[in-house]
Design a protein around this motif. Sequence first.
Motif, mmCIF file in Angstrom:
data_model
loop_
_atom_site.group_PDB
_atom_site.id
_atom_site.type_symbol
_atom_site.label_atom_id
_atom_site.label_comp_id
_atom_site.label_asym_id
_atom_site.label_seq_id
_atom_site.Cartn_x
_atom_site.Cartn_y
_atom_site.Cartn_z
ATOM 1 N N VAL A 165 33.261 46.082 40.392
ATOM 2 C CA VAL A 165 34.179 45.637 39.348
ATOM 3 C C VAL A 165 34.308 46.696 38.260
ATOM 4 C CG1 VAL A 165 34.482 43.947 37.488
ATOM 5 C CG2 VAL A 165 33.832 43.188 39.784
ATOM 6 N N GLU A 166 33.186 47.265 37.859
ATOM 7 C CA GLU A 166 33.218 48.326 36.847
ATOM 8 C C GLU A 166 34.032 49.518 37.336
ATOM 9 O OE1 GLU A 166 32.238 50.352 33.221
ATOM 10 O OE2 GLU A 166 32.118 48.242 33.799
ATOM 11 N N LEU A 167 33.840 49.898 38.596
ATOM 12 C CA LEU A 167 34.597 51.024 39.143
ATOM 13 C C LEU A 167 36.092 50.709 39.139
ATOM 14 C CD1 LEU A 167 34.577 53.820 40.475
ATOM 15 C CD2 LEU A 167 34.365 52.651 42.692
ATOM 16 N N ALA A 168 36.455 49.508 39.561
ATOM 17 C CA ALA A 168 37.867 49.121 39.561
ATOM 18 C C ALA A 168 38.429 49.119 38.151
ATOM 19 C CB ALA A 168 38.028 47.741 40.207
ATOM 20 N N TRP A 169 37.638 48.628 37.198
ATOM 21 C CA TRP A 169 38.084 48.621 35.798
ATOM 22 C C TRP A 169 38.330 50.043 35.307
ATOM 23 C CZ3 TRP A 169 40.158 45.536 32.412
ATOM 24 C CH2 TRP A 169 40.115 45.855 31.049
ATOM 25 N N ARG A 170 37.449 50.958 35.656
ATOM 26 C CA ARG A 170 37.589 52.355 35.205
ATOM 27 C C ARG A 170 38.755 53.066 35.895
ATOM 28 N NH1 ARG A 170 33.349 54.626 31.759
ATOM 29 N NH2 ARG A 170 31.752 53.016 31.602
ATOM 30 N N LEU A 171 39.054 52.646 37.126
ATOM 31 C CA LEU A 171 40.103 53.338 37.883
ATOM 32 C C LEU A 171 41.482 52.713 37.715
ATOM 33 C CD1 LEU A 171 38.336 54.143 41.293
ATOM 34 C CD2 LEU A 171 38.788 55.686 39.375
ATOM 35 N N ARG A 172 41.575 51.538 37.067
ATOM 36 C CA ARG A 172 42.892 50.924 36.909
ATOM 37 C C ARG A 172 43.785 51.860 36.093
ATOM 38 N NH1 ARG A 172 40.758 49.909 32.262
ATOM 39 N NH2 ARG A 172 41.908 48.827 30.614
ATOM 40 N N GLY A 173 45.023 51.973 36.499
ATOM 41 C CA GLY A 173 45.923 52.903 35.845
ATOM 42 C C GLY A 173 45.797 54.329 36.342
ATOM 43 N N ASP A 174 44.821 54.568 37.233
ATOM 44 C CA ASP A 174 44.575 55.919 37.742
ATOM 45 C C ASP A 174 45.736 56.412 38.604
ATOM 46 O OD1 ASP A 174 42.466 58.103 38.173
ATOM 47 O OD2 ASP A 174 42.959 57.569 40.244
ATOM 48 N N ASN A 175 46.526 55.476 39.150
ATOM 49 C CA ASN A 175 47.655 55.861 39.995
ATOM 50 C C ASN A 175 48.910 56.165 39.188
ATOM 51 O OD1 ASN A 175 48.231 53.286 39.128
ATOM 52 N ND2 ASN A 175 48.062 52.343 41.147
ATOM 53 N N GLY A 176 48.751 56.258 37.864
ATOM 54 C CA GLY A 176 49.876 56.652 37.025
ATOM 55 C C GLY A 176 50.708 55.507 36.502
ATOM 56 N N ARG A 177 50.461 54.281 37.000
ATOM 57 C CA ARG A 177 51.209 53.119 36.529
ATOM 58 C C ARG A 177 50.436 52.420 35.411
ATOM 59 N NH1 ARG A 177 52.198 52.079 42.260
ATOM 60 N NH2 ARG A 177 50.562 50.507 42.194
ATOM 61 N N LYS A 178 51.156 51.582 34.658
ATOM 62 C CA LYS A 178 50.518 50.817 33.603
ATOM 63 C C LYS A 178 49.481 49.873 34.201
ATOM 64 C CE LYS A 178 51.477 47.593 29.830
ATOM 65 N NZ LYS A 178 52.511 46.770 29.150
ATOM 66 N N ALA A 179 48.308 49.839 33.592
ATOM 67 C CA ALA A 179 47.238 48.979 34.102
ATOM 68 C C ALA A 179 47.534 47.520 33.776
ATOM 69 C CB ALA A 179 45.902 49.388 33.495
ATOM 70 N N ALA A 180 47.471 46.651 34.780
ATOM 71 C CA ALA A 180 47.700 45.223 34.568
ATOM 72 C C ALA A 180 46.510 44.600 33.854
ATOM 73 C CB ALA A 180 47.928 44.523 35.911
ATOM 74 N N PRO A 181 46.743 43.739 32.868
ATOM 75 C CA PRO A 181 45.629 43.025 32.226
ATOM 76 C C PRO A 181 44.972 42.055 33.193
ATOM 77 C CG PRO A 181 47.751 42.234 31.397
ATOM 78 C CD PRO A 181 48.049 43.400 32.272
ATOM 79 N N TRP A 182 43.714 41.709 32.902
ATOM 80 C CA TRP A 182 42.945 40.802 33.748
ATOM 81 C C TRP A 182 42.722 39.478 33.033
ATOM 82 C CZ3 TRP A 182 38.248 43.831 36.265
ATOM 83 C CH2 TRP A 182 38.744 44.945 36.966
ATOM 84 N N LEU A 183 42.943 38.380 33.748
ATOM 85 C CA LEU A 183 42.515 37.056 33.324
ATOM 86 C C LEU A 183 41.341 36.690 34.216
ATOM 87 C CD1 LEU A 183 46.015 35.315 32.999
ATOM 88 C CD2 LEU A 183 44.630 36.321 31.167
ATOM 89 N N ALA A 184 40.155 36.570 33.635
ATOM 90 C CA ALA A 184 38.926 36.496 34.430
ATOM 91 C C ALA A 184 38.316 35.102 34.395
ATOM 92 C CB ALA A 184 37.918 37.517 33.914
ATOM 93 N N VAL A 185 37.720 34.726 35.523
ATOM 94 C CA VAL A 185 37.079 33.406 35.662
ATOM 95 C C VAL A 185 35.701 33.582 36.269
ATOM 96 C CG1 VAL A 185 37.205 31.137 36.760
ATOM 97 C CG2 VAL A 185 39.307 32.254 35.992
ATOM 98 N N THR A 186 34.707 32.949 35.656
ATOM 99 C CA THR A 186 33.387 32.868 36.262
ATOM 100 C C THR A 186 32.833 31.471 36.017
ATOM 101 O OG1 THR A 186 31.290 34.044 36.565
ATOM 102 C CG2 THR A 186 32.010 33.702 34.295
ATOM 103 N N GLY A 187 31.629 31.210 36.507
ATOM 104 C CA GLY A 187 31.018 29.888 36.430
ATOM 105 C C GLY A 187 30.197 29.648 37.682
ATOM 106 N N THR A 188 29.374 28.619 37.669
ATOM 107 C CA THR A 188 28.543 28.331 38.838
ATOM 108 C C THR A 188 29.387 27.775 39.972
ATOM 109 O OG1 THR A 188 26.679 27.879 37.357
ATOM 110 C CG2 THR A 188 26.493 27.104 39.632
ATOM 111 N N ASN A 189 30.339 26.901 39.641
ATOM 112 C CA ASN A 189 31.188 26.282 40.662
ATOM 113 C C ASN A 189 32.637 26.228 40.191
ATOM 114 O OD1 ASN A 189 29.229 25.382 42.770
ATOM 115 N ND2 ASN A 189 28.355 24.285 41.023
ATOM 116 N N GLY A 190 33.552 26.270 41.163
ATOM 117 C CA GLY A 190 34.970 26.108 40.858
ATOM 118 C C GLY A 190 35.744 27.389 40.635
ATOM 119 N N LYS A 191 35.060 28.539 40.730
ATOM 120 C CA LYS A 191 35.722 29.817 40.414
ATOM 121 C C LYS A 191 36.932 30.076 41.314
ATOM 122 C CE LYS A 191 31.982 32.316 41.123
ATOM 123 N NZ LYS A 191 30.993 31.239 41.329
ATOM 124 N N THR A 192 36.724 29.973 42.617
ATOM 125 C CA THR A 192 37.790 30.326 43.558
ATOM 126 C C THR A 192 38.997 29.416 43.382
ATOM 127 O OG1 THR A 192 36.194 31.176 45.167
ATOM 128 C CG2 THR A 192 38.366 30.580 45.995
#
Length: 480
Positions: A106-133
């Motif tokens: 995840v950290e690598l993806a975060w650091r590489l976002r926008g690396d292809n020259g396009r605007k980096a899309a913002p992230w809406l993130a979800v975590t928790g013990t259950n129900g994430k997917t």
Amino acid sequence: MGSQEVSTVDWQGKHVTVAGLGVSGIPAARALHERGALVTVVNDGDDERARAQAAELEALGITVRLGDGATLPPSTELVVTAPGWQPDKPLFLAAAEAGVDIWGDVELAWRLRGDNGRKAAPWLAVTGTNGKTTTVRMLASILEAAGLRTAAVGNIGVSLLDAVLGEQEYDVLAVELSSYQLHWAPSLRAHSAAVLNLAPDHLDWHGSMEAYAADKGRVYEGNTVACVYNAADPATEELVREADVEEGCRAIGFTLGAPGPSQLGVVDGILVDRAFVKNRQKQAQELAEVSDVNPPAPHNIANALAAAALARAFGVEPAAVRDGLRNFRPDAHRIEHVADIGEVAYVDDSKATNTHATEASLAAYDSIVWIAGGLAKGATFDELVTGAAKRLRGVVLMGADRALIHEALTRHAPEVPVVDLDRTDTGAMSEAVEHAARLARPGDTVLLAPACASMDMFTNYNKRGEAFADAVRARAETSA
């Protein structure tokens, strides 16, 4: 680093060790190699599959060391790890001693976002013990209904690296993050994030409940618009209080009751928003009906409210929340209705592999014949049984650790009839369904919600759910 800023790293000639082959390690190795890094992949296993994967990477010029995931290669300047590798592995201890940073996929993806020259899309993130997917997929459905280019990524669906480096452009990403992934993601800064719930899980990996919660709480760090928490789970709100967020970021609660200001909740069968309206002290915005949520079980309504909160934080209109929830179809083996036979419903929630998920599943029905058991993973069942006792018509137990559940039933629900299947072969599921059918009465629900992992009897929870569904359908045919 602010939420919309993109990190730049000069990878040319940088010595990077990738820990682990597999779904995250191989894409990470490829991406780093393509950017000029000198990549060495280390892997504990040395089986036929690993050797085939290694051969593909070595053909590109990537060094692979099989059967030795413990030793830090000389000259390593960065370690990128698969999420499942435990923090106390010798490789990581050596890296920490040498002052070498450790990133996850995840950290690598975060650091590489926008690396292809396009605007980096913002992230809406979800975590928790259950129900994430489920929540992330609901969120993606809502975002799509709003006309946004999006994908459900991270711990599900498209890999994060593929999402940020691929040809497809996105307006926003719906990101599922596990505690493992968050542990190794120090610079992640989401637009908005939700922690759905907190219950003991993966404590062997994290070492303690406090460490597990702290890693979950990382998802709030640096949020710019909203930190979404579960009003029924004070631990999630406490994580918001502890987070260091951008100025102006708000705490947004969700509740199955009537919402207060800065909350989403339920009023008279309607999902309503008192957080993202002009006058939240006096006004509420209707978003959808409870019947728009599939299935409308209490914990799934909570998932829908969390997804709606994140979408509203991103500016999505109420109609898109409703349409997205209506369009959403749950994954297999998650409160999946299989059939009705003789006025008895048969429901597959094989995905309920821990007590917290099973508690939510049992709360969705009034009168239940419960099929449970498997590998307990160190869990205890007294609290679960105590809470569900009044709903239980009967219980059918199977699997290696069924005795632990049986003992809890004896202590807290001695009047509930229990069938104990002394077998762990896959054919036991057919017998379990037959016993459950005999215990059930019209209006009951026969519910597979094992509260345990499946690997003592089945390859995974999917195979366990399929065995249940097959047994139910076979019974339906003979009952027709």
